[in-house]
Design an enzyme around this catalytic site. Structure first.
Site, short mmCIF file in Angstrom:
data_model
loop_
_atom_site.label_atom_id
_atom_site.label_comp_id
_atom_site.label_asym_id
_atom_site.label_seq_id
_atom_site.Cartn_x
_atom_site.Cartn_y
_atom_site.Cartn_z
N GLU A 220 0.89 -1.17 0.00
CA GLU A 220 0.00 0.00 0.00
C GLU A 220 0.92 1.21 0.00
O GLU A 220 1.44 1.61 1.04
CB GLU A 220 -0.88 -0.02 1.26
CG GLU A 220 -1.79 -1.23 1.36
CD GLU A 220 -3.00 -1.14 0.45
OE1 GLU A 220 -3.35 -0.02 0.01
OE2 GLU A 220 -3.61 -2.19 0.16
N CYS A 254 -2.22 9.52 2.50
CA CYS A 254 -1.77 8.89 1.25
C CYS A 254 -2.72 9.17 0.10
O CYS A 254 -2.28 9.30 -1.04
CB CYS A 254 -1.63 7.39 1.46
SG CYS A 254 -3.13 6.63 2.06
P1 NAD Z 1 8.09 4.72 5.04
O1 NAD Z 1 8.12 3.90 3.82
O2 NAD Z 1 9.25 5.59 5.35
O3 NAD Z 1 7.89 3.80 6.35
C1 NAD Z 1 6.91 2.77 6.43
C2 NAD Z 1 7.43 1.67 7.35
O4 NAD Z 1 8.62 1.13 6.80
C3 NAD Z 1 7.79 2.15 8.76
O5 NAD Z 1 7.36 1.18 9.68
C4 NAD Z 1 9.31 2.24 8.72
O6 NAD Z 1 9.92 2.01 9.96
C5 NAD Z 1 9.67 1.14 7.76
N1 NAD Z 1 10.95 1.38 7.07
C6 NAD Z 1 11.60 2.54 6.87
N2 NAD Z 1 12.73 2.34 6.16
C7 NAD Z 1 12.79 1.01 5.91
C8 NAD Z 1 13.70 0.17 5.21
N3 NAD Z 1 14.79 0.65 4.64
N4 NAD Z 1 13.43 -1.15 5.13
C9 NAD Z 1 12.30 -1.65 5.70
N5 NAD Z 1 11.43 -0.91 6.37
C10 NAD Z 1 11.66 0.40 6.49
O7 NAD Z 1 6.74 5.55 4.95
P2 NAD Z 1 6.25 6.71 5.91
O8 NAD Z 1 7.09 7.92 5.70
O9 NAD Z 1 6.09 6.19 7.28
O10 NAD Z 1 4.77 6.96 5.32
C11 NAD Z 1 4.50 7.83 4.30
C12 NAD Z 1 4.30 7.12 2.99
O11 NAD Z 1 3.34 6.10 3.14
C13 NAD Z 1 3.76 8.02 1.90
O12 NAD Z 1 4.39 7.73 0.70
C14 NAD Z 1 2.29 7.64 1.84
O13 NAD Z 1 1.66 7.90 0.62
C15 NAD Z 1 2.35 6.19 2.12
N6 NAD Z 1 1.07 5.73 2.64
C16 NAD Z 1 0.33 4.87 1.88
C17 NAD Z 1 -0.90 4.46 2.36
C18 NAD Z 1 -1.77 3.52 1.58
O14 NAD Z 1 -2.70 2.98 2.17
N7 NAD Z 1 -1.52 3.28 0.31
C19 NAD Z 1 -1.35 4.91 3.59
C20 NAD Z 1 -0.55 5.77 4.31
C21 NAD Z 1 0.66 6.16 3.84
#
Ligand code: NAD
Length: 476
Positions: A220, A254
């Site tokens: 997602e 998002c």
């Molecule tokens: P992110 O990708 O930075 O983090 C998401 C998760 O991944 C966190 O738990 C984080 O700790 C983990 N993470 C971070 N770096 C990682 C790595 N190198 N390897 C594995 N895991 C890692 O996202 P964010 O900044 O927390 O959220 C914002 C993003 O999420 C935006 O792009 C937004 O559009 C998207 N989003 C999508 C939805 C959806 O339902 N499609 C909903 C909410 C947010």
């Protein structure tokens, strides 16, 4: 059994996965009653901790109103739980399938069985619902779950951990806390399915890590969701809906409308109307109780940088809905802004904004809009404001996006019976609705042999009966 050793993983995540898998193999699939009881336990725990959750989220964001957290997060969780409980019997029912004429007297059906242990990785922007709705789906489908909430909302993640530890045993549901390193190790665990919500770049890495163990993923992700306003449809309803979608959680959503595509004749009406609509929604301005702050300094600076970059490149930046009497500042509070005339070279038009800034581009024809959308990565959501006419049908038929909202923003996510997910760069797979239940279940096709059928006549030693059957089957 899979996953005897996980050299890269933090011991807590690997140990918990191992315990959950052993418990799953020992106990098998829970029945309808047990699944409903699990959902009830989750519901009770969330409601019992609602005040604590609201305070933790607000402290993590520097400020977010209790109402916004309850509307955007708790309602989402409770609605999902209630929807799943109500539909569970139907979802779990084996589905009869057609049996070919030559196999008659046999029976075929599909049984949805729990996959086992589901990994859930969640982002910070809706830290409660994006952790607990996947969890509710996993439980409804009869699974156990290991959750990795975001490190950027540490207080909320701690409350979630406590709440879930009170409600469930570690063999049922467990929480692993940590940042990107823990996330990387977590995504390398041999789950039976991994549901990741987060950014596209991290999603790519998560999928690569999961592929090592052939773990199926639901991704997602995010991206730039356009809002298209048909000619002549800039009105109070359109603007109110855009302001709601853009400024809920200060744009850190998002599925927020990332930018608007407005007919060139409607631009000035749009600018004035948007300003008025923001003032109506947030009469106390950006430091009022209802307006959310930006989650951390890095994102705050990033957003200010995007505005500066757009200005430097000749765009018009207009702060909207700001009253002089609300000059008092609150930590990491960014006033809503419209940006007119940002070109493709502006950062604002290249990366997902994830803040209260709305770039507005103008168009002349719907075909131009379709070309614009189709030239870019497939968005998570597409919003269309206008009549449900031929232009709208063309827009829907000629563009691909995860979901579509017509004359509203965000509300498709609240329709529990609709699948929610992206496509292409905005994601893979979906949850919510029957799609979520199916994603976290294994569809096991079962064929039960009947007393007799034609295939018995086609076994060796081959002879005239096999030749006759073949003539019938091949219709020759
Ligand atoms: P992110 O990708 O930075 O983090 C998401 C998760 O991944 C966190 O738990 C984080 O700790 C983990 N993470 C971070 N770096 C990682 C790595 N190198 N390897 C594995 N895991 C890692 O996202 P964010 O900044 O927390 O959220 C914002 C993003 O999420 C935006 O792009 C937004 O559009 C998207 N989003 C999508 C939805 C959806 O339902 N499609 C909903 C909410 C947010």
């Amino acid at each position: 059994m899979r996953g005897d050793s996980f050299p890269e993983a933090p011991s807590s995540g690997a140990d918990l996965l191992d315990r959950q898998r052993r418990a799953f193999l020992r106990d098998g699939a829970p029945d309808l009653r047990a699944r409903k009881a699990n959902l009830r336990r989750l519901r009770t725990a969330v409601l019992a901790h609602h005040a604590e959750i609201g305070e933790a989220v607000s402290a993590d964001f520097s400020h977010r109103s209790r109402h916004e957290t309850e509307i955007m997060e708790l309602v989402a969780v409770i609605q999902a739980i209630d929807y799943l409980s109500r539909n569970l019997r139907r979802f779990m029912k084996p589905e009869r399938r057609h049996v070919g004429i030559h196999y008659q007297s046999g029976r075929a059906y599909v049984a949805l069985q729990p996959k086992g242990v589901i990994g859930v990785m969640a982002p910070w922007n809706y830290p409660v619902s994006l952790t607990l709705v996947p969890l509710a789906t996993a439980l409804a489908a009869g699974n156990r779950a290991l959750l990795k909430p975001s490190e950027l909302t540490p207080r909320t993640s701690a409350v979630l951990k406590r709440l879930l530890e009170d409600a469930f045993t570690p063999e049922e549901v467990a929480v692993v806390l940590g940042g990107p390193e823990v996330g990387a190790a977590f995504s390398a665990l041999p789950f039976d399915h991994l549901l990741f919500t987060g950014s596209t770049p991290v999603g790519r890495r998560v999928m690569a890590a999961a592929s090592e163990n052939l773990v199926p993923v639901t991704l997602e992700l995010g991206g730039k969701s356009p809002a298209v306003i048909a000619r002549g449809h800039v009105n109070a309803r359109t603007l109110g809906s855009l302001v709601f979608g853009k400024l809920a959680n200060a744009g850190q959503t998002c599925v927020a409308p990332d930018y608007a595509l407005v007919h060139e004749d409607d631009l000035e009406t749009f600018v004035g109307g948007y300003d008025a609509a923001v003032a109506r929604a947030y009469p106390e301005g950006p430091t009022g109780a209802d307006y959310t702050s930006i989650v951390n300094e890095r994102h705050f600076e990033r957003l200010k940088g995007l505005l500066g970059d757009a200005r430097t490149k000749g765009a018009r930046v207009i702060e909207v809905g700001v009253h002089p009497e609300t000059a008092e500042t609150r930590s990491r509070t960014l006033a809503p802004a419209l940006v007119i005339g940002a070109g493709d070279d502006a950062g604002l038009m290249q990366e997902e904004i994830f803040g209260p800034i709305l770039p507005v581009r103008t168009y002349r024809t719907i075909d131009e809009v379709i070309a614009h959308v189709s030239d870019r990565p497939r968005p998570l959501a597409l919003y269309y404001f206008g009549d449900e006419d031929a232009g709208c049908a063309r827009m829907l038929g000629s563009t691909t996006s995860g979901n579509v909202g017509i004359n509203n923003t965000l509300m498709h996510v609240a329709q529990e019976d609709l699948p929610f997910g992206g496509v292409g760069a905005s994601g893979m797979g979906a949850y919510h609705g029957i799609e979520g239940f199916r994603a976290l279940s294994h569809a096991k096709g079962v064929f039960v042999q009947g007393r007799w059928n034609l295939t018995g006549l086609t076994r060796a030693p081959f002879g005239t009966s096999a030749a006759r059957v073949l003539n019938v089957v091949l219709r020759r």
